[in-house]
Design an enzyme around this catalytic site. Structure first.
Site, PDB file in Angstrom:
ATOM      1  N   ASP A   8       1.101  53.019  35.730  1.00 25.61           N
ATOM      2  CA  ASP A   8       1.583  53.823  34.590  1.00 25.61           C
ATOM      3  C   ASP A   8       2.375  54.966  35.147  1.00 25.61           C
ATOM      4  OD1 ASP A   8       1.071  55.025  32.141  1.00 25.61           O
ATOM      5  OD2 ASP A   8      -0.186  56.451  33.199  1.00 25.61           O
ATOM      6  N   ASP A  10       2.941  58.333  33.172  1.00 27.05           N
ATOM      7  CA  ASP A  10       2.724  59.707  33.031  1.00 27.05           C
ATOM      8  C   ASP A  10       1.005  59.747  33.420  1.00 27.05           C
ATOM      9  OD1 ASP A  10       5.060  59.870  31.785  1.00 27.05           O
ATOM     10  OD2 ASP A  10       4.221  59.307  29.610  1.00 27.05           O
ATOM     11  N   ASP A  16       2.467  65.030  33.275  1.00 26.12           N
ATOM     12  CA  ASP A  16       2.588  64.847  31.863  1.00 26.12           C
ATOM     13  C   ASP A  16       2.365  66.111  30.969  1.00 26.12           C
ATOM     14  OD1 ASP A  16       2.812  63.603  29.439  1.00 26.12           O
ATOM     15  OD2 ASP A  16       0.841  62.710  29.619  1.00 26.12           O
ATOM     16  N   ASN A  51       3.820  52.965  28.122  1.00 23.27           N
ATOM     17  CA  ASN A  51       3.863  53.128  26.369  1.00 23.27           C
ATOM     18  C   ASN A  51       4.795  54.353  26.528  1.00 23.27           C
ATOM     19  OD1 ASN A  51       2.008  51.000  26.310  1.00 23.27           O
ATOM     20  ND2 ASN A  51       0.254  52.421  25.499  1.00 23.27           N
ATOM     21  N   SER A  53       5.755  55.744  22.984  1.00 22.37           N
ATOM     22  CA  SER A  53       5.623  55.819  21.485  1.00 22.37           C
ATOM     23  C   SER A  53       6.533  56.788  21.097  1.00 22.37           C
ATOM     24  CB  SER A  53       4.270  55.914  20.931  1.00 22.37           C
ATOM     25  OG  SER A  53       3.709  57.184  21.398  1.00 22.37           O
ATOM     26  N   CYS A  89       7.013  50.151  26.485  1.00 22.36           N
ATOM     27  CA  CYS A  89       7.118  49.817  25.186  1.00 22.36           C
ATOM     28  C   CYS A  89       7.307  50.946  24.138  1.00 22.36           C
ATOM     29  CB  CYS A  89       5.675  49.590  24.876  1.00 22.36           C
ATOM     30  SG  CYS A  89       5.062  48.871  23.041  1.00 22.36           S
ATOM     31  N   ARG A 107       2.487  47.159  23.999  1.00 18.20           N
ATOM     32  CA  ARG A 107       1.758  48.092  24.182  1.00 18.20           C
ATOM     33  C   ARG A 107       0.429  48.222  24.477  1.00 18.20           C
ATOM     34  NH1 ARG A 107       1.972  53.447  22.523  1.00 18.20           N
ATOM     35  NH2 ARG A 107      -0.020  54.243  21.827  1.00 18.20           N
ATOM     36  N   ASP A 133      -4.186  56.180  34.506  1.00 19.74           N
ATOM     37  CA  ASP A 133      -4.803  57.335  34.335  1.00 19.74           C
ATOM     38  C   ASP A 133      -5.736  57.138  33.197  1.00 19.74           C
ATOM     39  OD1 ASP A 133      -2.398  58.060  32.983  1.00 19.74           O
ATOM     40  OD2 ASP A 133      -3.564  59.723  32.452  1.00 19.74           O
TER      41      ASP A 133
HETATM   42 MG   LIG Z   1      -0.849  57.926  31.559  1.00 14.76          MG
END
Ligand SMILES: [Mg+2]
Length: 339
Positions: A8, A10, A16, A51, A53, A89, A107, A133
């Site tokens: 992943d 972030d 993040d 992801n 979005s 995504c 996603r 996370d």
């Molecule tokens: Mg994350």
């Protein structure tokens, strides 16, 4: 065997603060470059699955995201680390940009990105890991048939994603990517050493691979999503892979090389064990006896050279001692040889 760690982005690789829409917002978390380098050395491809979005919500564009990821790669490259690919995504069902406002199997927690990466690169998902996370990272990994590690970063920043579904249990929980890499490398070493069988459950739960890609072929710069996997009206870019420097890809050891390396490691280990076994009390005692035998013989010779009648008897005594010690030394050596 082709294996990867899906990571992943972030709160796992970079800090993040919210939706990062600018390359200036890219800040590597401490030690991530070390984790990525150690995973690469252990034979894993490092593949980011994230992801995004924010694109569907109109907060930034795919071009902006490309610049953000270029900055991410630059910062890692400055520290000697490299990502093999980045899949993202851009879709979200509540998106405000029509093109991206839809459900997508890419996603997370759906496993589409992982399946696509595996299909693009011929990965064995049972040998892969997902590190992230949030619960959706772990669920995506599990649905793809991977082992999973959840990162719980200790930070003053709001940890919204870390407070989500606790019902999803990862195989391991760690504080950062470095700890995750340590576990993955350790588990890989254990598997390589003992040849443990692949857990049947992992295979049984692995969904079928994305049918659109051909294994072993290099992934295109942009790849349309599989139409049957998404309700999106238009196929759109769901993955981004960086052109791979041929050296690193080509340097990946072949199956033969891996087997040879495994055999070599095994032989070296046996050789070390053999050296340890060669030491024994019998050999030590024999050597000591032989040394004293030589010393006794030397004393006897010195006495004989003195031409003294009294010393001749002393020389005889030392000669007898020398012969006795030599006999004992030979006995010890013989016992050792026959063990
Ligand atoms: Mg994350």
């Amino acid at each position: 065997m082709n294996k990867a760690v899906f990571i992943d982005r972030d709160n796992t690789i970079i800090d993040d603060p919210g939706y990062i829409s600018d390359p200036n917002g890219v800040k590597l978390l401490p030690g991530v470059e070390l984790a990525i380098k150690s995973l690469a050395q252990a034979g894993f491809k490092n593949i980011v699955c994230t992801n995004q979005s924010g694109i569907a919500r109109g907060m930034f564009t795919e071009d902006d995201l490309d610049k953000i990821h270029a900055e991410l790669r630059r910062q890692l490259a400055d520290k000697g680390a490299r990502l093999d690919a980045i899949y993202y995504c851009p879709y979200h069902p509540q998106g405000t940009v029509d093109k991206y406002a839809c459900e997508s199997d890419m996603r997370k927690p759906k496993p589409g990105m992982l399946l696509k990466a595996a299909s693009d690169r011929g990965l064995d998902l049972a040998e892969c890991w997902m590190v992230g996370d949030s619960a959706r990272d772990i669920e995506a990994g599990q649905r793809a048939g991977c082992r999973t590690i959840r990162v719980r970063i200790v930070s003053d920043a709001p940890q919204g994603s870390q407070q989500d579904d606790e019902s999803v249990q990862a195989d391991f929980t760690v504080r950062n990517l470095v700890e995750a890499a340590r576990i993955i490398v350790r588990e890989a070493d254990r598997t390589d050493t003992w040849e443990t069988p692949t857990p049947a459950a992992a295979i049984a739960t692995a969904p079928p691979a994305v049918p659109t890609a051909t294994q072993g072929t290099p992934p295109p710069a942009t790849t349309p999503q599989a139409q049957e996997q998404t309700a999106c009206p238009e196929p759109a870019t769901a993955s981004q892979t960086e052109p791979q420097p041929p050296t690193e890809t080509d340097d990946a050891p072949s199956e033969d090389q891996k087997v040879r390396m495994e055999i070599l490691t095994h032989v070296r280990r046996m050789s070390r064990n053999s050296e340890i076994e060669e030491f024994s009390f019998m050999k030590l005692a024999g050597g000591v006896m032989q040394l004293f035998a030589l010393l006794a013989l030397l004393v006897a010779v010195i006495c004989i050279l003195g031409n003294d009648v009294e010393k001749v008897s002393i020389a005889t005594f030392w000669a007898i001692i020398s012969v006795s010690l030599q006999t004992m030394a030979l006995t010890f050596f013989t016992i050792q040889r026959n063990k």
